[in-house]
Design a protein around this motif. Structure first.
Motif, PDB file in Angstrom:
ATOM      1  N   TRP A  27       0.759  -1.127   0.146  1.00  0.00           N
ATOM      2  CA  TRP A  27      -0.110   0.060   0.034  1.00  0.00           C
ATOM      3  C   TRP A  27       0.740   1.172   0.079  1.00  0.00           C
ATOM      4  O   TRP A  27       0.332   2.224  -0.593  1.00  0.00           O
ATOM      5  CB  TRP A  27      -1.057   0.039   1.075  1.00  0.00           C
ATOM      6  CG  TRP A  27      -2.252  -0.918   0.931  1.00  0.00           C
ATOM      7  CD1 TRP A  27      -2.477  -2.273   1.413  1.00  0.00           C
ATOM      8  CD2 TRP A  27      -3.328  -0.616   0.300  1.00  0.00           C
ATOM      9  NE1 TRP A  27      -3.489  -2.564   0.887  1.00  0.00           N
ATOM     10  CE2 TRP A  27      -4.026  -1.728   0.107  1.00  0.00           C
ATOM     11  CE3 TRP A  27      -3.838   0.582  -0.542  1.00  0.00           C
ATOM     12  CZ2 TRP A  27      -5.314  -1.636  -0.681  1.00  0.00           C
ATOM     13  CZ3 TRP A  27      -4.990   0.689  -1.291  1.00  0.00           C
ATOM     14  CH2 TRP A  27      -5.723  -0.509  -1.149  1.00  0.00           C
ATOM     15  N   PHE A  28       1.946   1.261   0.718  1.00  0.00           N
ATOM     16  CA  PHE A  28       2.794   2.206   0.536  1.00  0.00           C
ATOM     17  C   PHE A  28       3.392   2.619  -0.570  1.00  0.00           C
ATOM     18  O   PHE A  28       3.498   3.627  -1.252  1.00  0.00           O
ATOM     19  CB  PHE A  28       4.152   2.059   1.715  1.00  0.00           C
ATOM     20  CG  PHE A  28       5.191   3.026   1.470  1.00  0.00           C
ATOM     21  CD1 PHE A  28       4.927   4.361   2.077  1.00  0.00           C
ATOM     22  CD2 PHE A  28       6.195   2.985   0.716  1.00  0.00           C
ATOM     23  CE1 PHE A  28       5.796   5.553   1.807  1.00  0.00           C
ATOM     24  CE2 PHE A  28       7.176   3.828   0.412  1.00  0.00           C
ATOM     25  CZ  PHE A  28       6.892   5.164   1.076  1.00  0.00           C
ATOM     26  N   ILE A  29       3.831   1.486  -1.472  1.00  0.00           N
ATOM     27  CA  ILE A  29       4.007   1.769  -2.875  1.00  0.00           C
ATOM     28  C   ILE A  29       2.945   2.119  -3.820  1.00  0.00           C
ATOM     29  O   ILE A  29       3.548   3.135  -4.674  1.00  0.00           O
ATOM     30  CB  ILE A  29       4.614   0.089  -3.575  1.00  0.00           C
ATOM     31  CG1 ILE A  29       5.871  -0.287  -2.520  1.00  0.00           C
ATOM     32  CG2 ILE A  29       4.523   0.287  -4.952  1.00  0.00           C
ATOM     33  CD1 ILE A  29       6.265  -1.523  -3.080  1.00  0.00           C
ATOM     34  N   VAL A  30       2.029   1.701  -3.481  1.00  0.00           N
ATOM     35  CA  VAL A  30       0.613   2.445  -4.337  1.00  0.00           C
ATOM     36  C   VAL A  30       0.728   3.856  -4.077  1.00  0.00           C
ATOM     37  O   VAL A  30       0.559   4.771  -5.006  1.00  0.00           O
ATOM     38  CB  VAL A  30      -0.503   1.716  -3.868  1.00  0.00           C
ATOM     39  CG1 VAL A  30      -1.553   2.611  -4.455  1.00  0.00           C
ATOM     40  CG2 VAL A  30      -0.535   0.317  -4.254  1.00  0.00           C
ATOM     41  N   THR A  31       0.552   4.534  -2.940  1.00  0.00           N
ATOM     42  CA  THR A  31       0.657   5.663  -2.523  1.00  0.00           C
ATOM     43  C   THR A  31       1.776   6.606  -3.039  1.00  0.00           C
ATOM     44  O   THR A  31       1.692   7.753  -3.671  1.00  0.00           O
ATOM     45  CB  THR A  31       0.244   6.109  -0.996  1.00  0.00           C
ATOM     46  OG1 THR A  31       1.672   5.797  -0.363  1.00  0.00           O
ATOM     47  CG2 THR A  31      -0.729   5.468  -0.445  1.00  0.00           C
ATOM     48  N   ASP A  32       3.042   5.930  -2.938  1.00  0.00           N
ATOM     49  CA  ASP A  32       4.289   6.603  -3.302  1.00  0.00           C
ATOM     50  C   ASP A  32       4.367   6.755  -4.980  1.00  0.00           C
ATOM     51  O   ASP A  32       4.616   7.738  -5.768  1.00  0.00           O
ATOM     52  CB  ASP A  32       5.460   5.984  -2.932  1.00  0.00           C
ATOM     53  CG  ASP A  32       6.507   6.521  -2.728  1.00  0.00           C
ATOM     54  OD1 ASP A  32       6.437   8.032  -2.444  1.00  0.00           O
ATOM     55  OD2 ASP A  32       7.719   6.183  -2.818  1.00  0.00           O
ATOM     56  N   GLY A  33       3.556   5.692  -5.616  1.00  0.00           N
ATOM     57  CA  GLY A  33       3.435   5.543  -7.041  1.00  0.00           C
ATOM     58  C   GLY A  33       2.396   6.793  -7.566  1.00  0.00           C
ATOM     59  O   GLY A  33       2.732   7.173  -8.422  1.00  0.00           O
ATOM     60  N   ILE A  34       1.680   6.925  -6.681  1.00  0.00           N
ATOM     61  CA  ILE A  34       0.491   7.896  -6.991  1.00  0.00           C
ATOM     62  C   ILE A  34       1.097   9.309  -7.058  1.00  0.00           C
ATOM     63  O   ILE A  34       0.877  10.352  -7.784  1.00  0.00           O
ATOM     64  CB  ILE A  34      -1.062   7.891  -6.384  1.00  0.00           C
ATOM     65  CG1 ILE A  34      -1.444   6.553  -6.615  1.00  0.00           C
ATOM     66  CG2 ILE A  34      -1.725   9.004  -6.510  1.00  0.00           C
ATOM     67  CD1 ILE A  34      -2.686   6.292  -5.884  1.00  0.00           C
ATOM     68  N   LEU A  35       2.166   9.670  -6.016  1.00  0.00           N
ATOM     69  CA  LEU A  35       2.864  10.830  -5.910  1.00  0.00           C
ATOM     70  C   LEU A  35       3.610  11.118  -7.213  1.00  0.00           C
ATOM     71  O   LEU A  35       3.355  11.869  -7.661  1.00  0.00           O
ATOM     72  CB  LEU A  35       3.690  10.563  -4.667  1.00  0.00           C
ATOM     73  CG  LEU A  35       4.621  11.837  -4.037  1.00  0.00           C
ATOM     74  CD1 LEU A  35       3.725  13.104  -4.117  1.00  0.00           C
ATOM     75  CD2 LEU A  35       5.350  11.629  -3.113  1.00  0.00           C
TER      76      LEU A  35
END
Lengths: 201, 559
Positions: A27-35
């Motif tokens: 989930w962290f990767i998902v949010t960072d990817g959206i950044l």
């Protein structure tokens, strides 16, 4: 907190067969990817609306960029080898492949520093561009700088994980190496997208 | 995990989710006093515009900081606090998945709040570009006095808030997904947990673009870039600022800004589904449809941000899409509202303070939702956009619905937090002094908006047509004052009841969910030696079980 107490506190089922640590990393990767997606959408918006966007060969050396990309992707492969070796319980091989990964990431950063040095030498600044739209320089330094920071953080995390497995008595903890590896693959994948957006098209 | 003994580990740098939850709520209350005080100053200026109490630029910074503090440092931490407190108890585990990260999350939002407060003392004063921080207002120092260091601190405070939210959100999510007690399948979760789940996912998906925008805005302010700036005339002088576009910021802001509404409204609505059955003594109406509607609302809320931007001159076809998508959201959201109403249908209500708040929430959802239809439709929004109709509408949804349900939740779960009940009589007074003024203020603002009264304006009396609207302004200010004063009843009640309230016992409301299985207040580790096992859904009311009319989720026997 020791691992023993964590185990006592763990309970319930694990969706998709993952531990909470792995879920959290995904989930962290998902949010960072959206950044990064936010930055790149801004980039696309600016580039679409610009009449004086410099062509890719004005500032960039495609040869250098190809080597950088190759080195970074190779470091992803060695990280995957490190995860496999730790699963097999082979401490020596795990540490060897982590060293390769560190070397690859460091090489990438050094080449990126050289690239920044050369485009700055050509007169490009966040607010100044001698050859076209000023936004070009702004987005270039923003996105590559932000990605470079991620690479640096990844290197620090890998280094810490590496040092913690220095002596034979410390647990090898393949799950931990896998989490670090997930983050590292993500950073590399983002680079491939940036490479495509900035240098190829 | 060993129970901490020292004062610092137990009350300050605690990793216990219950203490962190209470810390969040205390932070929210302190910030609410600041933000409420700002609201009173705004109302005073509006009611008596010609006294010279405030400078125009100070007024704008009060409006900005009132909005920012209320959304990000009052409502959000209050909900984070309730989530922290409730999630591990309701899913039947001992703590959050990663307690240390949870502590870090709280101690990241605190400096964020301090930065926001500190911005008042910067030269030029606090940020005054609105809670939306649109450039160029927020990017060019010469545009307004608050665009100096006040705005920079605002951006840094927001960045800390987002980091804190991300750490907390990752914890909420993994706790719900991975730490559930044996037998607690997703479709047996109380709707409160579902609300926190959907809201957390929305927040995690929607905040990153705002982070990106905040970083770019910081570079525009201090790094000589022009992501959001274009050549323009400021104070009669042409400034060559660059060739970016302020419109990009609006897109990136509202991509967060709209889901953020649902991030804070959905858990509030969902908490009602758990409080109401304890007083109607019947299962909630339509559990599964509510869950599915929740997921649909969550999805749709990510793709309708453009309805905040109808007046930016966007392509009418794009506006049409955003209108239609926005109106479609009404359908699943109405399912939630109607299910709440149907849960009340023909029930014999038990008296109780939490129930009063729930009833007020249901009616606020109705009023607020109705106004939303006019603002979601492009043609009417263009007329209403710059008026108090908008102010009244969003205060009803993200102010009234949320605050009233947060109070419902605090009255309901306070016994679990401190082992004692809140005083009922004071609670009733507090309810009427809060719900009546709040609803009246914002419904009256809708009427002023229909009359064309413009928002964001220091002195509306300069426009002659506002004379008819002005008649309502002083009554609204008086109601707002009553509302603010009424909150001290709650403060008094909450502080006094920690020691002097009536003993609550394990399950004062005869409710079914897992948090009522343990002692009040719940001990460190929540559940004693063994964790509960779940045998049924969360709403087994209206059944005969000996002398009781409910069956706890953890009770064995009939499935």
């Amino acid at each position: 907190m020791t691992t023993q107490t964590i185990d006592r506190w763990r309970n319930g089922s694990s969706p998709w067969g993952h531990t909470w640590q792995k879920n959290m990393m995904w989930w962290f990767i998902v949010t960072d990817g959206i950044l990064f997606a936010g930055f790149l959408c801004g980039y696309a918006y600016a580039r679409q609306g610009s009449e004086a966007w410099p062509a890719t060969d004005v500032f960039f050396s495609v040869i250098l960029l190809t080597v950088m990309t190759f080195v970074l992707i190779t470091s992803s492969a060695t990280m995957a080898c490190a995860v496999a070796a730790s699963r097999a319980g082979d401490r020596l091989a795990t540490r060897k492949f982590m060293r390769y990964t560190l070397a690859g990431g460091l090489g990438f950063l050094l080449m990126q520093a050289y690239e920044w040095w050369s485009v700055i030498g050509a007169g490009l600044r966040p607010g100044v561009n001698p050859n076209g739209d000023t936004l070009f320089g702004a987005y270039f330094f923003l996105v590559t700088g932000f990605h470079g920071t991620h690479v640096l953080l990844g290197l620090i995390v890998i280094l810490v994980a590496y040092l913690r497995r220095r002596n034979e008595a410390a647990p090898l903890n393949p799950d931990g190496i896998e989490l670090v590896g997930l983050y590292w693959h993500f950073v590399d994948l983002v680079w491939v997208v940036i490479f495509g957006c900035f240098y190829l098209i | 995990m060993d129970e901490p003994r020292s004062f610092w580990r137990k009350y300050v740098f605690s990793v216990d989710h219950k203490m962190i939850g209470i810390q969040y709520i205390v932070l929210a209350i302190l910030m609410a006093l600041v933000a409420g005080g700002l609201a009173l100053m705004i109302r005073a200026q509006l009611a008596w515009p010609n006294t010279g109490m405030f400078k125009p630029e100070a007024y704008l910074s009060y409006v900005t900081m009132h909005g920012t503090l209320m959304v990000f440092f009052v409502i959000s931490p209050a909900i984070s606090g309730l989530a922290n407190f409730l999630l591990p108890l309701q899913v039947g585990t001992r703590d959050m998945a990663y307690p240390v990260l949870n502590m870090l999350s709280f101690w990241t939002i605190v400096p964020g709040a301090l930065l926001m407060i500190a911005s008042f003392f910067m030269p030029g004063g606090a940020a005054s570009a609105g809670w939306t921080a649109y450039p160029p207002l927020s990017a060019v120092e010469s545009v307004n006095p608050g665009s100096g260091w006040g705005q920079t601190l605002w951006l840094l405070g927001m960045a800390l808030f987002i980091v804190s939210f991300t750490m907390g959100g990752l914890n909420f999510l993994t706790t719900i997904l991975n730490m559930r007690a044996k037998g607690l399948s997703m479709m047996r979760l109380p709707l409160t947990v579902w609300g926190f789940l959907v809201s957390t996912v929305l927040g995690l998906l929607a905040f990153p673009p705002l982070t990106a925008a905040a970083i770019m805005l910081l570079f525009d302010r201090h790094g000589n870039t022009s992501f959001f700036l274009t050549d323009m005339v400021v104070n009669d002088q042409l400034m060559a600022l660059g060739n970016g576009t302020p419109l990009l910021f609006q897109h990136m802001f509202w991509f967060l800004g709209h889901p953020e509404v649902y991030v804070i409204v959905l858990p509030c609505v969902c908490m009602m589904f758990d409080i109401i059955p304890a007083f109607t003594r019947r299962p909630v109406f339509g559990y599964r449809p509510s869950v599915y509607s929740l997921l649909v609302v969550g999805f749709l809320s990510m793709i309708v941000w453009g309805h905040h931007m109808f007046v930016t001159g966007m392509n009418p076809w794009v506006g049409k899409y955003f209108s239609v998508a926005t109106v479609i959201i009404t359908a699943p959201f109405s399912v939630l509202g109607v299910n709440l109403l149907a849960s009340l249908w023909r029930a014999k209500l038990r008296p109780g303070v939490p129930m009063l708040w729930c009833l007020a929430v249901v009616s606020a959802i109705g009023f607020g939702g109705l106004g939303g239809l006019f603002l979601g439709t492009m043609t009417s929004d263009i007329y209403f956009h710059e008026t108090y109709f908008v102010v009244g509408h969003f205060h009803l949804m993200i102010g009234t619905v949320t605050l009233l349900s947060i109070f419902a939740a605090i009255y309901y779960w306070y016994p679990k937090m401190f082992g004692r009940m809140l005083n009922e009589k004071l609670g009733r007074w507090h309810f009427w002094l809060t719900a009546l003024p709040m609803m009246s203020i914002f419904i009256l603002m809708h009427m002023q908006g229909l009359g064309g009264m413009v928002r964001r304006t220091f002195d509306t009396s300069v426009y002659a047509y506002n004379e008819t609207n002005a008649a309502l302004t002083i009554p609204i200010t008086i109601l707002a004052t009553a509302l603010f004063v009424g909150q001290f009843l709650f403060l008094f009640n909450a502080i006094r009841s920690v020691r002097h309230g009536e003993e609550a016992g394990r399950n004062p409301w005869q409710a079914t969910t897992l948090e009522w299985e343990t002692e009040s207040p719940a001990p460190h580790g929540n559940f004693g030696e063994t964790l509960p096992t779940v045998h049924r859904w969360a709403y087994d009311y209206s059944v005969e079980d000996g002398d009781r009319d409910y069956v706890s989720q953890a009770a064995e026997g009939r499935a």
